[in-house]
Scaffold this motif. Structure first.
Motif, short mmCIF file in Angstrom:
data_model
loop_
_atom_site.label_atom_id
_atom_site.label_comp_id
_atom_site.label_asym_id
_atom_site.label_seq_id
_atom_site.Cartn_x
_atom_site.Cartn_y
_atom_site.Cartn_z
N SER A 83 0.89 -1.28 -0.03
CA SER A 83 -0.08 0.05 0.08
C SER A 83 0.88 1.41 -0.06
O SER A 83 2.27 1.21 -0.14
CB SER A 83 -0.96 -0.10 1.40
N LYS A 84 0.28 2.37 0.08
CA LYS A 84 0.98 3.57 -0.10
C LYS A 84 1.74 3.81 1.33
O LYS A 84 2.93 4.46 1.20
CB LYS A 84 0.15 4.84 -0.23
N HIS A 85 1.32 3.44 2.52
CA HIS A 85 1.74 3.46 3.69
C HIS A 85 2.67 2.46 4.37
O HIS A 85 3.63 2.73 5.06
CB HIS A 85 0.86 4.09 4.51
N GLN A 86 2.46 0.94 3.81
CA GLN A 86 3.20 -0.07 4.44
C GLN A 86 3.12 -1.04 3.55
O GLN A 86 2.33 -1.22 2.45
CB GLN A 86 2.71 -0.46 5.91
N THR A 87 4.10 -2.22 3.49
CA THR A 87 4.33 -3.31 2.86
C THR A 87 4.55 -4.43 3.78
O THR A 87 5.48 -4.34 4.62
CB THR A 87 5.20 -3.00 1.84
N GLY A 88 3.92 -5.53 3.32
CA GLY A 88 4.41 -6.65 4.28
C GLY A 88 3.57 -7.71 4.13
O GLY A 88 2.39 -7.71 3.41
N PHE A 89 3.86 -8.72 4.80
CA PHE A 89 2.78 -10.01 5.21
C PHE A 89 1.69 -9.87 6.15
O PHE A 89 2.07 -9.67 7.40
CB PHE A 89 3.34 -11.36 5.36
N LEU A 90 0.39 -10.14 5.89
CA LEU A 90 -0.57 -10.14 6.99
C LEU A 90 -0.42 -11.31 7.89
O LEU A 90 0.15 -12.25 7.39
CB LEU A 90 -1.84 -9.97 6.29
N PRO A 91 -1.11 -11.26 8.94
CA PRO A 91 -1.07 -12.57 9.84
C PRO A 91 -1.41 -13.72 9.01
O PRO A 91 -2.28 -13.93 8.05
CB PRO A 91 -2.32 -12.37 10.71
N LEU A 92 -0.56 -14.96 9.45
CA LEU A 92 -0.77 -16.21 8.64
C LEU A 92 -2.00 -16.84 8.98
O LEU A 92 -2.19 -16.51 10.23
CB LEU A 92 0.39 -17.16 9.08
N GLY A 93 -2.75 -17.38 7.98
CA GLY A 93 -4.06 -17.88 8.26
C GLY A 93 -4.13 -19.45 8.14
O GLY A 93 -3.33 -19.90 7.15
N ILE A 94 -4.59 -20.08 9.04
CA ILE A 94 -4.85 -21.45 9.10
C ILE A 94 -6.27 -21.80 9.12
O ILE A 94 -7.23 -21.32 9.96
CB ILE A 94 -4.09 -22.21 9.86
N SER A 95 -6.81 -22.93 8.45
CA SER A 95 -8.26 -23.00 8.25
C SER A 95 -8.59 -24.37 7.96
O SER A 95 -7.78 -25.28 7.37
CB SER A 95 -8.68 -22.33 6.77
N VAL A 96 -9.62 -24.98 8.44
CA VAL A 96 -10.21 -26.33 8.23
C VAL A 96 -11.47 -26.01 7.66
O VAL A 96 -12.29 -25.31 8.11
CB VAL A 96 -10.10 -27.06 9.43
N LYS A 97 -11.90 -26.94 6.60
CA LYS A 97 -13.23 -26.97 5.85
C LYS A 97 -13.71 -28.44 6.04
O LYS A 97 -13.02 -29.44 5.68
CB LYS A 97 -13.07 -26.21 4.43
N ARG A 98 -15.01 -28.51 6.30
CA ARG A 98 -15.55 -29.77 6.32
C ARG A 98 -16.99 -29.74 5.43
O ARG A 98 -17.69 -28.95 5.61
CB ARG A 98 -15.91 -30.22 7.64
N SER A 99 -17.06 -30.80 4.53
CA SER A 99 -18.31 -31.02 3.96
C SER A 99 -19.28 -31.38 4.73
O SER A 99 -19.20 -32.44 5.28
CB SER A 99 -18.10 -31.65 2.72
N ILE A 100 -20.65 -30.86 4.58
CA ILE A 100 -21.45 -31.24 5.70
C ILE A 100 -22.82 -32.18 4.67
O ILE A 100 -23.10 -33.14 5.32
CB ILE A 100 -22.24 -30.02 6.32
N CYS A 101 -23.12 -31.72 3.69
CA CYS A 101 -24.00 -32.45 2.86
C CYS A 101 -23.79 -32.06 1.39
O CYS A 101 -23.64 -31.02 0.97
CB CYS A 101 -25.61 -32.24 3.40
N ALA A 102 -24.34 -33.01 0.54
CA ALA A 102 -24.37 -32.67 -0.85
C ALA A 102 -25.82 -32.08 -1.05
O ALA A 102 -26.55 -32.13 -0.33
CB ALA A 102 -24.05 -34.04 -1.48
N GLN A 103 -25.99 -31.47 -2.36
CA GLN A 103 -27.07 -30.76 -2.84
C GLN A 103 -27.96 -31.94 -2.94
O GLN A 103 -27.93 -33.05 -3.61
CB GLN A 103 -26.91 -29.92 -4.13
N HIS A 104 -29.26 -31.70 -2.55
CA HIS A 104 -30.35 -32.61 -2.78
C HIS A 104 -31.63 -31.72 -3.07
O HIS A 104 -31.97 -30.93 -1.99
CB HIS A 104 -30.76 -33.40 -1.36
N LYS A 105 -32.10 -31.77 -4.36
CA LYS A 105 -33.03 -31.11 -4.93
C LYS A 105 -32.83 -29.48 -4.44
O LYS A 105 -31.75 -29.01 -4.90
CB LYS A 105 -34.30 -31.54 -4.47
N TRP A 106 -33.57 -29.00 -3.84
CA TRP A 106 -33.59 -27.50 -3.82
C TRP A 106 -32.76 -27.23 -2.55
O TRP A 106 -32.13 -25.92 -2.05
CB TRP A 106 -34.91 -26.63 -3.38
#
Length: 191
Positions: A83-106
């Motif tokens: 950016s105009k005022h600072q350069t660098g790395f933002l906080p490191l992110g760690i994530s977990v994603k889990r599928s709950i269900c597949a699409q069924h009709k609507w």
């Protein structure tokens, strides 16, 4: 200014040096834009990169998704800001994603993702002593062979806000997907 450009070019190029995997369909998360409901298969990985630009800054979003099995993936997020005022790395992110269900009709395909941003794992310009987390519900309806809509709803503890994203996607082939996303954030009112 030269360092800013080199950093941006480097982070963009590192994603070009990767090889594809044998996955039937690749669905991207569109880092910092929205999440998809799909999960990377066990033993596979996917690297994504995006650039967000506005009149004040440029953020390069690097995203590594690793399939761990049983409808779950682990993700690592590394964002670099110029950016105009600072350069660098933002906080490191760690994530977990889990599928709950597949699409069924609507009823939409549904996944849940949790994010944890480590404030102390950032460059000096973006160092924070507070860690941040968020939880996002991810929903997608496949309308026909080519069209789908997806929507995300989440909460960020640190900023005390609600984020929602809506996307309309068109996939003319298995290798090309076009999308239009809108993201909005609203502050929660404290009582």
């Amino acid at each position: 200014m030269k360092i800013k450009r080199l950093l941006s070019v480097f982070l963009t190029i590192i994603t070009l040096a990767n090889f594809g995997q044998d996955i039937e369909n690749i669905e991207t998360e569109r880092p910092d834009q929205g999440n998809c409901t799909s999960i990377i298969p066990a033993g596979k990985f996917q690297i994504e990169n995006g650039i967000y630009c506005d009149s004040f800054s440029q953020i390069n979003n690097f995203f590594l998704r690793i399939g761990t099995g049983f409808k779950t993936e682990v993700r690592i997020l590394i964002d670099a800001s110029i950016s105009k005022h600072q350069t660098g790395f933002l906080p490191l992110g760690i994530s977990v994603k889990r599928s709950i269900c597949a699409q069924h009709k609507w009823i939409p395909a549904t996944s849940l993702a949790g994010y944890y941003y480590i404030g102390s794992l950032a460059s000096l310009n973006y160092y924070k002593s507070i860690n941040n987390y968020s939880i996002v519900g991810i929903f997608q309806n496949q309308l026909d062979k080519h069209w789908s809509i997806s929507y995300n709803l989440g909460n960020s503890e640190f900023k005390k806000n609600v984020m929602y994203t809506a996307s309309c996607c068109f996939a003319p082939s298995k290798k090309i997907t076009l999308f239009r996303s809108e993201e909005h954030t609203s502050e929660l009112q404290s009582r």
